[in-house]
Write a protein that holds these residues in place. Structure first.
Motif, PDB file in Angstrom:
ATOM      1  N   VAL A 113       0.817  -1.212   0.000  1.00 26.32           N
ATOM      2  CA  VAL A 113       0.000   0.000   0.000  1.00 26.32           C
ATOM      3  C   VAL A 113       0.852   1.264   0.000  1.00 26.32           C
ATOM      4  O   VAL A 113       0.584   2.217  -0.725  1.00 26.32           O
ATOM      5  CB  VAL A 113      -0.952  -0.001   1.213  1.00 26.32           C
ATOM      6  N   LEU A 114       1.914   1.283   0.818  1.00 22.47           N
ATOM      7  CA  LEU A 114       2.697   2.504   1.005  1.00 22.47           C
ATOM      8  C   LEU A 114       3.919   2.597   0.101  1.00 22.47           C
ATOM      9  O   LEU A 114       4.552   3.652   0.040  1.00 22.47           O
ATOM     10  CB  LEU A 114       3.132   2.634   2.473  1.00 22.47           C
ATOM     11  N   GLN A 141      -0.333   6.321   9.172  1.00 19.50           N
ATOM     12  CA  GLN A 141      -0.486   5.811   7.810  1.00 19.50           C
ATOM     13  C   GLN A 141      -0.877   4.338   7.811  1.00 19.50           C
ATOM     14  O   GLN A 141      -1.313   3.802   6.791  1.00 19.50           O
ATOM     15  CB  GLN A 141       0.811   5.999   7.023  1.00 19.50           C
ATOM     16  N   SER A 200      -4.231   3.293   6.377  1.00 24.46           N
ATOM     17  CA  SER A 200      -4.483   3.105   4.951  1.00 24.46           C
ATOM     18  C   SER A 200      -4.499   1.636   4.559  1.00 24.46           C
ATOM     19  O   SER A 200      -4.853   1.308   3.425  1.00 24.46           O
ATOM     20  CB  SER A 200      -3.429   3.851   4.118  1.00 24.46           C
ATOM     21  N   ALA A 249      -5.214  11.288   8.779  1.00 20.69           N
ATOM     22  CA  ALA A 249      -5.427   9.863   8.550  1.00 20.69           C
ATOM     23  C   ALA A 249      -6.841   9.442   8.930  1.00 20.69           C
ATOM     24  O   ALA A 249      -7.471   8.629   8.250  1.00 20.69           O
ATOM     25  CB  ALA A 249      -4.403   9.047   9.327  1.00 20.69           C
ATOM     26  N   GLY A 299      -9.316  10.470   6.217  1.00 19.48           N
ATOM     27  CA  GLY A 299      -9.234   9.522   5.107  1.00 19.48           C
ATOM     28  C   GLY A 299      -9.909   8.203   5.443  1.00 19.48           C
ATOM     29  O   GLY A 299     -10.601   7.610   4.603  1.00 19.48           O
ATOM     30  N   TRP A 300      -9.727   7.747   6.678  1.00 15.93           N
ATOM     31  CA  TRP A 300     -10.342   6.486   7.112  1.00 15.93           C
ATOM     32  C   TRP A 300     -11.866   6.605   7.125  1.00 15.93           C
ATOM     33  O   TRP A 300     -12.580   5.698   6.677  1.00 15.93           O
ATOM     34  CB  TRP A 300      -9.820   6.117   8.494  1.00 15.93           C
ATOM     35  N   GLN A 359     -13.060   6.644   3.517  1.00 14.47           N
ATOM     36  CA  GLN A 359     -12.921   5.331   2.886  1.00 14.47           C
ATOM     37  C   GLN A 359     -13.959   4.364   3.442  1.00 14.47           C
ATOM     38  O   GLN A 359     -14.527   3.548   2.711  1.00 14.47           O
ATOM     39  CB  GLN A 359     -11.513   4.783   3.107  1.00 14.47           C
TER      40      GLN A 359
END
Length: 732
Positions: free
Chosen positions: A191-192, A206, A209, A240, A243-244, A247
């Motif tokens: 992923v990263l 992170q 993610s 983060a 974003g979570w 998502q």
């Protein structure tokens, strides 16, 4: 009383056996994942992984494209998606030079972020940036004078490369320092990227993610690495978390969320200043902000507040205008899809169709580049006939279904392919010299199951002049992924809408048609095509279900157990898929489960990619993994993916089963499922049986109430507004 088929009574036998069948949006929660299938469509997004370490709708490790040397369908599909998404981004970037705002963004996504910053700084009003420029001219469609003998084959798709061993080792060391499971190392590295270890050490959050990781786990990992330096308001944490949240909302079907919902979710996670956190995430380019509907509501002159949230209160006397936040991947997909659909909709009449049979559908396709075709199972034949008429005219036509099961039901004469195979290049006409699909007509069945990213890639791959017919049943459950593409296209009235007048036949068709309009009607079932089995509790529901599949349905209707599917509301609970599959395995295929919990002969649900379910049967196991027969295709599931990608599959959720049908279906409605039912769930579940439907009924009056009153939970999407704006600007 719940409606029963006429001629049947509760508890009456389906045959001479006394034990035989008897006739018959809120934003996602910030805490634990749900374990039911009765929500927005996210339940089908995790067909083989929920509660096995994966997030809702995502199979851990599913994005690595597989680990085998051969190019699997899943790996090819994922690689093709990455390739097409890169092409979309490049095309959009060519419309303008990248803007410095948001260093990782370019094209329209960067324009939007720059617009937000301009509004926040007071340099311009909030409405100045909402006029969408016309799409760039595209290549013309080929005009063949005769049938194309054979389309050029697509270039082979290379599987995605796994992370380098040294990268995985470095990540494993960092995870160990923070007390996180070292088993996540390969996923984190995938992923990263190559610098994953450095990224994690600098920003431990992170870790969020990675599918399946929860905020409290990331918080513990961050505390272990950073000590006293981190706190609940740490900007790295808030970015983060946003974003979570977004998502997670995407797994519930939303492509964006209202800013108020995001701030509320942050407050639940103890973020001290949610407003500032949102503004920081916008400034960093981590999220995009949209004021959809601002012009229509008269909010264009609204003053900004101190936090730069212009438009949220609207103009004086106007209703508040929702401010939406979204991730760039879904914003990019919706904008690209809207551009592509508008491009097709602008296509004028095509004289090549003048000699086509004069049906309502052919006339619509002759005059318009985009057509919606609605109807049930029987209506699929009309779309297939349209493709046949196109081929008779010398045009290149393809029919695409969402599932392999759906493709096989059309028969070999239809020449259908799956959407996944079409995009991956493993099936279908291949690509022309410009990279577009070599087609003059594409008919997509099961269009309600298209998520916004898949639909964007599909539309982007069509050349100018190609006709696109989106066909499907509006009453079924929406896509497992983000968006409600078919519903938004219909709501935007972006194209002619042709409603099939061909009803689905038989008692099951009559019952399901009534459910579609909110009525749970009695139906004549002289051959006991529809039966109801009343039960008092979940234990009895499991017992009667096993008896139906193993004994009653095979003897009374001649449908073997392997051709019967059980449909239930969720994976958990006393009558969910796990409990039912355990009982069904014990009766139908008992064994030691020594191959990762499976034995040869087990029915399974395989998830080759997030949001997709492929029914199959275990054939054998060896050092390479489990060998499956999936709808006639031989598939090998590597050992390290068995736990995350497979479930037992005698029983499925309705979201897993959408787009598929079997000779017989047994729908289980235990008492604890009442709150999860809505009309679209019942409509979908009851429509999975072709010849026979048994309903194991324990929800009493909750069933007719759900059919009459419970509509699907709304999804927050932008496609309808984008389409309407593009088509309105065309008229102006």
């Amino acid at each position: 009383m719940t409606a029963l088929p006429r001629g049947a009574t509760p508890g009456s036998p389906a045959d001479d056996d006394q034990d035989a069948a008897a006739p018959a949006d809120a934003p996602p929660a910030a805490d634990d994942t749900t374990d039911t299938d009765g929500g927005d469509g996210a339940g089908g997004a995790d067909p083989a992984v929920a509660d096995r370490g994966g997030a809702e709708g995502t199979a851990p490790g599913a994005e690595d494209g597989g680990t085998g040397a051969d190019v699997t369908e899943a790996a090819a599909e994922l690689a093709a998606q990455r390739e097409l998404r890169a092409r979309i981004e490049q095309r959009k970037a060519e419309k303008d030079h990248p803007i410095e705002a948001g260093g990782k963004l370019s094209g329209q996504a960067a324009d939007l972020l720059a617009a937000v910053r301009a509004v926040e700084s007071g340099k311009t009003s909030g409405t100045a940036f909402f006029d969408t420029p016309p799409p760039a001219p595209r290549r013309p469609a080929p005009q063949p004078a005769a049938p194309t003998p054979q389309a050029a084959p697509a270039e082979p798709v290379r599987p995605a490369r796994a992370a380098a061993p040294e990268t995985v080792a470095a990540v494993r060391a960092v995870l160990g320092e923070g007390g996180a499971p070292e088993a996540l190392a390969a996923q984190v590295a995938t992923v990263l990227g190559a610098t994953a270890a450095d990224v994690l050490r600098e920003d431990p959050w992170q870790l969020l993610s990675v599918p399946g990781v929860r905020p409290e786990q990331a918080d513990g990992f961050a505390r272990a690495l950073l000590g006293a330096e981190c706190g609940p308001g740490d900007e790295r944490r808030t970015v983060a978390l946003i974003g979570w949240v977004l998502q997670r909302a995407a797994l519930q079907g939303h492509t964006a969320l209202e800013a108020t919902a995001v701030r509320a979710a942050l407050a639940e996670r103890s973020v001290p200043e949610p407003d500032e956190a949102v503004q920081h995430a916008i400034a960093e380019g981590a999220v995009l902000v949209f004021h959809d509907g601002l012009d229509e509501l008269g909010g264009g002159d609204a003053d900004e507040d101190e936090d730069g949230q212009a438009g949220e209160e609207g103009a004086a006397g106007a209703e508040p205008v929702p401010v939406l936040l979204g991730l760039d991947r879904y914003a990019l997909a919706e904008e690209s899809l809207a551009d592509g659909l508008a491009r097709l909709a602008r296509s004028g009449p095509d004289t090549r169709w003048q000699d086509a049979p004069p049906t309502e559908l052919t006339r619509a396709v002759a005059g318009h580049g985009l057509v919606a075709h609605t109807g049930g199972e029987a209506a699929r034949a009309e779309a297939v006939a349209l493709a046949g008429a196109a081929r008779d005219l010398g045009l290149r036509a393809a029919v695409a279904t969402y599932t392999e099961n759906g493709r096989r039901r059309l028969g070999t004469d239809a020449g259908a392919v799956t959407v996944a195979g079409l995009l991956a290049g493993t099936a279908g006409p291949g690509r022309d010299e410009d990279g577009a699909l070599a087609l003059d007509l594409l008919v997509v069945l099961d269009a309600p199951q298209l998520d916004v990213e898949t639909a964007a890639m599909l539309v982007e791959a069509l050349p100018d002049g190609c006709r696109l017919v989106l066909g499907g049943d509006p009453g079924v459950l929406w896509s497992a992924g983000a968006g409600r593409v078919f519903a938004d296209v219909l709501a935007a009235r972006a194209c002619p809408q042709i409603a099939s007048r061909t009803p689905d036949p038989g008692p099951i068709g009559e019952l399901v048609s009534g459910i579609g309009i909110g009525e749970l009607n009695q139906v004549e079932a002289p051959g006991k095509e529809v039966v109801i089995v009343p039960v008092r509790d979940a234990g009895e529901a499991v017992h009667r279900t096993v008896q139906l599949v193993a004994d009653s349905v095979p003897r009374a209707f001649g449908v073997p157990s392997e051709d019967t599917r059980v449909i239930t509301v969720g994976h958990g609970g006393s009558a969910g898929t796990r409990a039912l599959n355990t009982a069904l395995k014990q009766r139908l295929n008992p064994g030691p489960s020594r191959f990762g919990g499976f034995d040869p002969g087990d029915r399974v649900a395989y998830a080759p990619a997030p949001g997709r379910t492929v029914p199959g049967t275990v054939l054998s196991a060896d050092a390479d993994g489990l060998h499956l027969d999936c709808e006639g295709e031989r598939i090998v599931v590597p050992k390290d993916r068995v736990e995350s990608a497979l479930r037992h599959g005698w029983a499925l959720t309705a979201h897993q089963a959408v787009g598929m049908r079997w000779p017989a279906a047994v729908v289980v409605l235990p008492g604890d499922a009442a709150d999860a039912l809505d009309r679209s769930w019942v409509y979908t579940a009851f429509g999975r049986g072709e010849r026979h439907l048994s309903v194991v009924h324990g929800v009493d009056q909750a069933l007719p109430r759900a059919v009459a009153e419970a509509l699907p939970r709304p999804r927050t999407t932008r496609l309808r507004q984008l389409l309407e704006a593009l088509l309105t600007s065309q008229e102006d």
